[in-house]
Design a protein around this motif. Structure first.
Motif, PDB file in Angstrom:
ATOM      1  N   ALA A  81       5.965  -1.720 -15.570  1.00 33.94           N
ATOM      2  CA  ALA A  81       5.425  -3.012 -16.011  1.00 33.94           C
ATOM      3  C   ALA A  81       5.558  -3.175 -17.522  1.00 33.94           C
ATOM      4  O   ALA A  81       5.914  -4.255 -18.021  1.00 33.94           O
ATOM      5  CB  ALA A  81       3.968  -3.142 -15.579  1.00 33.94           C
ATOM      6  N   GLU A  82       5.278  -2.091 -18.257  1.00 33.02           N
ATOM      7  CA  GLU A  82       5.323  -2.151 -19.712  1.00 33.02           C
ATOM      8  C   GLU A  82       6.755  -2.217 -20.230  1.00 33.02           C
ATOM      9  O   GLU A  82       7.074  -3.044 -21.095  1.00 33.02           O
ATOM     10  CB  GLU A  82       4.632  -0.915 -20.276  1.00 33.02           C
ATOM     11  N   ARG A  83       7.617  -1.382 -19.735  1.00 34.91           N
ATOM     12  CA  ARG A  83       8.954  -1.255 -20.294  1.00 34.91           C
ATOM     13  C   ARG A  83       9.951  -2.268 -19.753  1.00 34.91           C
ATOM     14  O   ARG A  83      10.947  -2.585 -20.415  1.00 34.91           O
ATOM     15  CB  ARG A  83       9.488   0.158 -20.053  1.00 34.91           C
ATOM     16  N   GLU A  84       9.725  -2.784 -18.567  1.00 36.45           N
ATOM     17  CA  GLU A  84      10.660  -3.754 -17.999  1.00 36.45           C
ATOM     18  C   GLU A  84      10.076  -5.157 -17.957  1.00 36.45           C
ATOM     19  O   GLU A  84      10.680  -6.069 -17.385  1.00 36.45           O
ATOM     20  CB  GLU A  84      11.137  -3.288 -16.622  1.00 36.45           C
ATOM     21  N   SER A  85       8.895  -5.320 -18.558  1.00 37.05           N
ATOM     22  CA  SER A  85       8.260  -6.639 -18.723  1.00 37.05           C
ATOM     23  C   SER A  85       8.190  -7.407 -17.407  1.00 37.05           C
ATOM     24  O   SER A  85       8.634  -8.551 -17.293  1.00 37.05           O
ATOM     25  CB  SER A  85       9.016  -7.453 -19.778  1.00 37.05           C
ATOM     26  N   VAL A  86       7.629  -6.756 -16.403  1.00 32.69           N
ATOM     27  CA  VAL A  86       7.432  -7.397 -15.101  1.00 32.69           C
ATOM     28  C   VAL A  86       5.954  -7.349 -14.760  1.00 32.69           C
ATOM     29  O   VAL A  86       5.160  -6.654 -15.396  1.00 32.69           O
ATOM     30  CB  VAL A  86       8.267  -6.698 -14.002  1.00 32.69           C
ATOM     31  N   SER A  87       5.570  -8.107 -13.747  1.00 30.84           N
ATOM     32  CA  SER A  87       4.172  -8.124 -13.323  1.00 30.84           C
ATOM     33  C   SER A  87       3.791  -6.776 -12.727  1.00 30.84           C
ATOM     34  O   SER A  87       4.660  -5.986 -12.325  1.00 30.84           O
ATOM     35  CB  SER A  87       3.949  -9.226 -12.291  1.00 30.84           C
ATOM     36  N   VAL A  88       2.502  -6.529 -12.632  1.00 31.63           N
ATOM     37  CA  VAL A  88       2.060  -5.257 -12.057  1.00 31.63           C
ATOM     38  C   VAL A  88       2.492  -5.141 -10.603  1.00 31.63           C
ATOM     39  O   VAL A  88       2.834  -4.041 -10.124  1.00 31.63           O
ATOM     40  CB  VAL A  88       0.537  -5.083 -12.206  1.00 31.63           C
ATOM     41  N   ARG A  89       2.499  -6.263  -9.885  1.00 30.80           N
ATOM     42  CA  ARG A  89       2.945  -6.217  -8.496  1.00 30.80           C
ATOM     43  C   ARG A  89       4.430  -5.875  -8.412  1.00 30.80           C
ATOM     44  O   ARG A  89       4.844  -5.024  -7.611  1.00 30.80           O
ATOM     45  CB  ARG A  89       2.686  -7.562  -7.816  1.00 30.80           C
ATOM     46  N   GLU A  90       5.247  -6.557  -9.229  1.00 32.48           N
ATOM     47  CA  GLU A  90       6.681  -6.262  -9.225  1.00 32.48           C
ATOM     48  C   GLU A  90       6.946  -4.814  -9.624  1.00 32.48           C
ATOM     49  O   GLU A  90       7.832  -4.151  -9.066  1.00 32.48           O
ATOM     50  CB  GLU A  90       7.405  -7.208 -10.188  1.00 32.48           C
ATOM     51  N   ALA A  91       6.191  -4.326 -10.598  1.00 36.53           N
ATOM     52  CA  ALA A  91       6.375  -2.943 -11.029  1.00 36.53           C
ATOM     53  C   ALA A  91       6.035  -1.982  -9.904  1.00 36.53           C
ATOM     54  O   ALA A  91       6.745  -0.979  -9.685  1.00 36.53           O
ATOM     55  CB  ALA A  91       5.503  -2.663 -12.255  1.00 36.53           C
ATOM     56  N   TYR A  92       4.964  -2.242  -9.188  1.00 37.70           N
ATOM     57  CA  TYR A  92       4.558  -1.358  -8.094  1.00 37.70           C
ATOM     58  C   TYR A  92       5.630  -1.346  -7.003  1.00 37.70           C
ATOM     59  O   TYR A  92       6.015  -0.279  -6.498  1.00 37.70           O
ATOM     60  CB  TYR A  92       3.220  -1.818  -7.527  1.00 37.70           C
ATOM     61  N   LEU A  93       6.115  -2.533  -6.635  1.00 32.43           N
ATOM     62  CA  LEU A  93       7.122  -2.605  -5.578  1.00 32.43           C
ATOM     63  C   LEU A  93       8.434  -1.951  -6.015  1.00 32.43           C
ATOM     64  O   LEU A  93       9.137  -1.347  -5.192  1.00 32.43           O
ATOM     65  CB  LEU A  93       7.355  -4.054  -5.167  1.00 32.43           C
ATOM     66  N   LYS A  94       8.762  -2.036  -7.300  1.00 30.21           N
ATOM     67  CA  LYS A  94       9.967  -1.341  -7.759  1.00 30.21           C
ATOM     68  C   LYS A  94       9.763   0.170  -7.723  1.00 30.21           C
ATOM     69  O   LYS A  94      10.700   0.921  -7.430  1.00 30.21           O
ATOM     70  CB  LYS A  94      10.352  -1.784  -9.169  1.00 30.21           C
ATOM     71  N   ALA A  95       8.553   0.624  -8.021  1.00 32.76           N
ATOM     72  CA  ALA A  95       8.272   2.057  -7.920  1.00 32.76           C
ATOM     73  C   ALA A  95       8.461   2.549  -6.490  1.00 32.76           C
ATOM     74  O   ALA A  95       8.914   3.683  -6.268  1.00 32.76           O
ATOM     75  CB  ALA A  95       6.857   2.351  -8.406  1.00 32.76           C
ATOM     76  N   VAL A  96       8.124   1.714  -5.510  1.00 27.57           N
ATOM     77  CA  VAL A  96       8.388   2.063  -4.112  1.00 27.57           C
ATOM     78  C   VAL A  96       9.883   2.249  -3.896  1.00 27.57           C
ATOM     79  O   VAL A  96      10.321   3.193  -3.225  1.00 27.57           O
ATOM     80  CB  VAL A  96       7.824   0.977  -3.167  1.00 27.57           C
ATOM     81  N   GLU A  97      10.697   1.357  -4.481  1.00 27.32           N
ATOM     82  CA  GLU A  97      12.151   1.474  -4.351  1.00 27.32           C
ATOM     83  C   GLU A  97      12.655   2.762  -5.005  1.00 27.32           C
ATOM     84  O   GLU A  97      13.559   3.425  -4.468  1.00 27.32           O
ATOM     85  CB  GLU A  97      12.831   0.269  -4.988  1.00 27.32           C
ATOM     86  N   VAL A  98      12.098   3.108  -6.160  1.00 30.31           N
ATOM     87  CA  VAL A  98      12.508   4.350  -6.825  1.00 30.31           C
ATOM     88  C   VAL A  98      12.211   5.538  -5.918  1.00 30.31           C
ATOM     89  O   VAL A  98      13.043   6.449  -5.748  1.00 30.31           O
ATOM     90  CB  VAL A  98      11.795   4.495  -8.183  1.00 30.31           C
ATOM     91  N   HIS A  99      11.023   5.543  -5.319  1.00 32.68           N
ATOM     92  CA  HIS A  99      10.682   6.621  -4.391  1.00 32.68           C
ATOM     93  C   HIS A  99      11.670   6.693  -3.242  1.00 32.68           C
ATOM     94  O   HIS A  99      12.159   7.772  -2.867  1.00 32.68           O
ATOM     95  CB  HIS A  99       9.270   6.418  -3.829  1.00 32.68           C
TER      96      HIS A  99
END
Length: 491
Positions: free
Chosen positions: A419-437
Motif C-alpha cells: 500500500a505504501e510503496r505502490e500507492s494503492v488502497s489497503v484492499r488492493e494491497a491485500y489482494l495483491k499480497a494474495v497474488e504474491v503468495h
C-alpha cells in the motif's frame, strides 16, 4: 571495458545423487552379505515403491508393481545384486531408516525420551547397533498430503462482504486442505508442551496462560508433521516452535520486545543453540546466563532435546537457519528504529530470513530419518526450502493482518508495504499480497516436482513431501486459529 559475465551455474545435484547412490549401494551390499551369512539365504525383496509424482500441484506417491527390470536394473547383469534389490525395495538404507508413515489414530504411549544430555556433550557420536536382519519395509503407498488444491476464487464475485467466521480461508488464496489432525496426538502433544513450558523452563507468567493455550501449538505441529513416527518426535518440533515464539514475543514483539538492543539479546540467546567455546574461567558465567530469561531457558532446553534425537548435521543445519532468522529480526528492527518502509523487494528479502524456514528444514528429524547433508545443501533443494518458507510466511502476513493493525505502532507486513510503496488502497494491497503468495506457491510446487524428478532418492522424495505437508499444515493452523486471527472485510 565491459564487466565480465558470470559463468552459468552448474548443478552438482547429479554428482551428489550419484555419490549417495554409491554409498547406499555399498551399505546395502555389506548388509546383504551380513544377512546371508547369518541366515544362509538372501533377503526377500518386495515390489519396489513408485517414484514420487506431482499432480494438481500436490506432491503425492502411489504404489506400483512394476517389475524391477523395468525400473532401471541393468539388463546385462545375469541376476539382480542384493545391493540393487535393497535400493529398489524402497524405504530402507542410508537416510531412510524410519521411512514409514505414522499410523494415524494410534495411541502414542508414554513418553520415552531420556533426560537431555549436558550441553557440553550434546553431539558425541552415537553408537551403532549391531547388524541384523532388517524389519519388513512399509511401502509408501499413501500420500503424506491427502488433499487436492483449492482453486482461487474471485474476491469481486461476492455480492456482499462476508463476515469473518471460524475456519474460513482467505478468498482467492491457493492452498491445500489437510485432514483434521489426529486428536489423540494433539491432546498428548498439548499436554506435554504445557508441562514443559511450566515445569521445565518456566516460560510464562499465569496471566499469559490463555494466550499460550490459544496458540494451539499441539494442533499446529501434528498438522504439519503427519509422518512423525512418535509423539517424542513431534515434541522436537513443538518445543522449538514455542521457544522461537518466546524469543519473538519477548525480544521483538508485544511482550516487552524492542528494536533497541535487540542484537545483543539475540546473540546471547543464540549461544543456547550454538554453544560458546571459551575458557574455564568464563564458561560458568555463560552457562548461568542460559537460565537468565524465559527465551534463553526455552532455547537451551528445546535444543538439548533436539540434539538428543537428531544427528549432528541436522542440528548444525537448524543452527544455520536460526542464524538466518535472527538476521531477519535485526533487519526489521533496524527499519523500525529509523521508521523506514522498505521497497517491496527489500521487504520480501527480509522475509526470506525472518520466516518459518527453521520449521520445515527439520522435517526429516521430526520424521525419524535424515536427508544426507550433501543433498540438503544442493541449490535446488535450498531453493525449494526457501520458497516454502517464503510462501508460508506470507500466509502469516495475510492472516495476522487485522491483529497487527490493532496493535500499537506500525507493523510491517506485505499488504502494508504494498500500500505504501505502490500507492494503492489497503484492499488492493491485500489482494495483491494474495497474488504474491499464490505465485510463490506455484513456483514452490514446480521446483519441488522438478527436483523430485531429477533426484529419485527415497529420502529426497520423502523430504519434499514433508516440506509440502508442513506448508499445508501451516495454512490449516492459520485458517482455523480464530483465537488469534480474523479476516479483514475486503470481500
Amino acid at each position: 571495458m565491459p564487466a565480465p559475465e558470470l559463468s552459468p551455474p552448474q548443478s552438482s545435484l547429479p554428482a551428489a545423487a550419484a555419490r549417495f547412490g554409491a554409498d547406499a549401494l555399498a551399505d546395502a551390499a555389506a548388509r546383504a552379505r551380513d544377512i546371508e551369512a547369518a541366515t544362509g539365504g538372501r533377503p526377500v525383496v518386495p515390489s519396489p515403491s513408485a517414484p514420487l509424482t506431482v499432480g494438481s500441484g500436490a506432491l503425492d506417491t502411489h504404489a506400483a508393481d512394476t517389475p524391477a527390470d523395468e525400473v532401471g536394473t541393468p539388463s546385462a547383469a545375469p541376476e539382480r545384486s542384493a545391493a540393487l534389490e535393497r535400493i529398489l525395495r524402497g524405504p530402507s538404507g542410508l537416510g531412510t531408516a524410519s521411512l514409514h508413515l505414522a499410523r494415524r489414530g494410534e495411541p502414542s504411549g508414554p513418553e520415552t525420551l531420556e533426560s537431555p544430555k549436558p550441553l557440553e556433550s550434546l553431539e558425541s557420536p552415537k553408537p551403532s547397533a549391531a547388524p541384523g536382519p532388517p524389519a519388513a519395509p512399509v511401502p509408501l503407498a499413501a500420500p503424506v498430503a491427502l488433499s487436492t488444491p483449492v482453486a482461487p476464487t474471485d474476491p469481486a464475485a461476492s455480492a456482499a462482504p462476508a463476515a469473518p467466521a471460524e475456519g474460513i480461508p482467505i478468498p482467492g488464496l491457493y492452498y491445500h486442505p489437510v485432514p483434521e489432525p489426529d486428536p489423540v496426538r494433539v491432546a498428548e502433544v498439548s499436554r506435554r508442551i504445557k508441562a514443559w513450558a511450566l515445569d521445565e523452563v518456566d516460560l510464562y507468567p499465569e496471566d499469559w496462560e490463555d494466550q499460550f493455550d490459544g496458540f494451539s501449538v499441539g494442533r499446529y505441529m501434528v498438522a504439519c508433521h503427519p509422518d512423525a513416527p512418535t509423539v517424542d518426535h513431534l515434541m522436537l518440533a513443538t518445543r522449538l516452535m514455542v521457544a522461537e515464539n518466546a524469543v519473538d514475543d519477548c525480544y521483538c514483539e508485544d511482550h516487552g520486545g524492542s528494536p533497541i538492543g535487540l542484537g545483543g539479546r539475540l546473540l546471547l540467546a543464540h549461544t543456547a543453540l550454538d554453544p560458546l567455546h571459551t575458557t574455564e574461567e568464563y564458561a560458568p558465567r555463560w552457562a548461568e546466563s542460559l537460565h537468565s530469561d524465559a527465551p534463553r531457558r526455552a532455547y537451551r532446553s528445546a535444543m538439548e532435546h533436539f540434539v538428543h534425537m537428531a544427528s549432528p548435521s541436522q542440528a548444525d543445519r537448524f543452527r544455520h537457519d536460526m542464524a538466518r532468522l535472527h538476521m531477519g529480526y535485526l533487519a526489521e528492527a533496524a527499519w523500525a528504529e529509523t521508521d523506514h518502509v522498505p521497497e517491496v523487494w527489500e521487504y520480501l528479502a527480509m522475509r526470506q530470513f525472518n520466516n518459518f524456514r527453521p520449521c520445515p528444514t527439520i522435517t526429516d528429524a521430526v520424521g525419524g530419518y535424515e536427508l544426507p547433508a550433501d543433498l540438503h545443501a544442493q541449490p535446488a533443494m535450498q531453493r525449494v526450502i526457501a520458497l516454502a518458507g517464503n510462501a508460508t510466511t506470507i500466509v502469516n502476513d495475510l492472516y495476522s493482518y487485522t491483529k497487527e493493525l490493532a496493535a500499537p505502532g506500525r507493523h510491517l507486513n506485505l499488504p502494508v508495504v504494498l500500500a505504501e510503496r505502490e500507492s494503492v488502497s489497503v484492499r488492493e494491497a491485500y489482494l495483491k499480497a494474495v497474488e504474491v503468495h499464490n505465485d510463490l506457491m506455484h513456483t514452490f510446487e514446480a521446483e519441488a516436482a522438478s527436483l523430485a524428478a531429477a533426484c529419485p532418492v527415497p529420502s529426497v522424495q520423502r523430504f519434499l513431501r514433508g516440506v509440502a505437508a508442513w506448508v499445508d499444515g501451516n495454512h490449516y493452523w492459520h485458517q482455523t486459529n480464530t483465537y488469534r486471527y480474523s479476516l479483514p472485510d475486503f470481500w
